[in-house]
Design an enzyme around this catalytic site. Sequence first.
Site, PDB file in Angstrom:
ATOM      1  N   LEU A 139      43.476 101.921  37.604  1.00  0.00           N
ATOM      2  CA  LEU A 139      43.819 102.416  39.040  1.00  0.00           C
ATOM      3  C   LEU A 139      43.048 103.964  38.748  1.00  0.00           C
ATOM      4  CD1 LEU A 139      47.563 102.058  39.356  1.00  0.00           C
ATOM      5  CD2 LEU A 139      45.679 100.991  40.903  1.00  0.00           C
ATOM      6  N   ASP A 140      42.304 104.223  39.630  1.00  0.00           N
ATOM      7  CA  ASP A 140      41.548 105.433  39.750  1.00  0.00           C
ATOM      8  C   ASP A 140      42.415 106.471  39.573  1.00  0.00           C
ATOM      9  OD1 ASP A 140      41.982 106.232  42.363  1.00  0.00           O
ATOM     10  OD2 ASP A 140      40.270 104.842  43.155  1.00  0.00           O
ATOM     11  N   LYS A 141      41.771 107.869  39.464  1.00  0.00           N
ATOM     12  CA  LYS A 141      42.584 109.067  39.311  1.00  0.00           C
ATOM     13  C   LYS A 141      43.676 109.415  40.378  1.00  0.00           C
ATOM     14  CE  LYS A 141      42.106 114.011  38.557  1.00  0.00           C
ATOM     15  NZ  LYS A 141      41.137 114.952  38.115  1.00  0.00           N
TER      16      LYS A 141
END
Length: 287
Positions: A139-141
């Site tokens: 999951l991206d930041k």
Amino acid sequence: MKSGRKRQVPASTRRGGTPAPATANRMSRPIAEEGKRVTLPRALSKLGFCSRTQAELLIADGRVRVDGQVVQDATHWVDLDKVRLSVDGAPVEAEAPLYLMLNKPRGLVTTRHDPQGRATVFDCLKDVAATHVSPVGRLDKASEGLLLFTNDTEFAQALLDPETHVPKTYHVQIDRLADADLVKTLAAGVLHEGERLSARSVTILRQGEKHAWLEVVLEEGRNRQIRRMLEALDVGCLRLVRVAIGPLRLGDLEKGAVRPLSGAERDTLRRLVDEARRREARGLSRP
């Protein structure tokens, strides 16, 4: 042992990297082997030491011994019931499988070590005996929600395999009201930087005065896929929360909290992938 400077291998390739212990109920495709005969890279993966790609680097560097002898041939076959393996002189043994669920907070990067010194998802696992686990996908930041960790690489690879069509469900807040045209366009697919991106389904969850929440279901985990789809339509993404992977739902797990998957949850995911692969073998499409 090969002399000279060792090739730099990511920390995840050492003990504590991306393991995959051997279990009786695997989700991987059957392999042509007698007993537990596998190639050396796969042996290191099945025993929980590293991925097969990472194992090939270790083997090429002469850091892997088979029954006390250095082997630098990645096609070398071994019998897991009989062989003694070691890396850098340390024995490699099977570990108990571990499966965890994290409710990822926004602002954490999905990696074990970040060169920029940013907080990572592993900061949430400090109180868990999870030295050897790795995240299943990313999951991206700026994204939140359900993130799985395991030391079972074949379990992880099966869930991530696009051919198995394991759906991932997201709740997405956008910076405008939604309408039928937006939903239809997202589901049909949009072109972003030359790549066609589409969703399995899109529905409107609720709307406020200026914002809306959508439920988006994906079968492919392309990089920043939902954000890119919205960007192509000039729609801003305010929040993005993954709430489910297949039938496994985030539920009421608190932000930043971790819990182990139950046996029933693991078995359900295994059955989902096994059924998908049986359909694939028969040349059938997903339901």
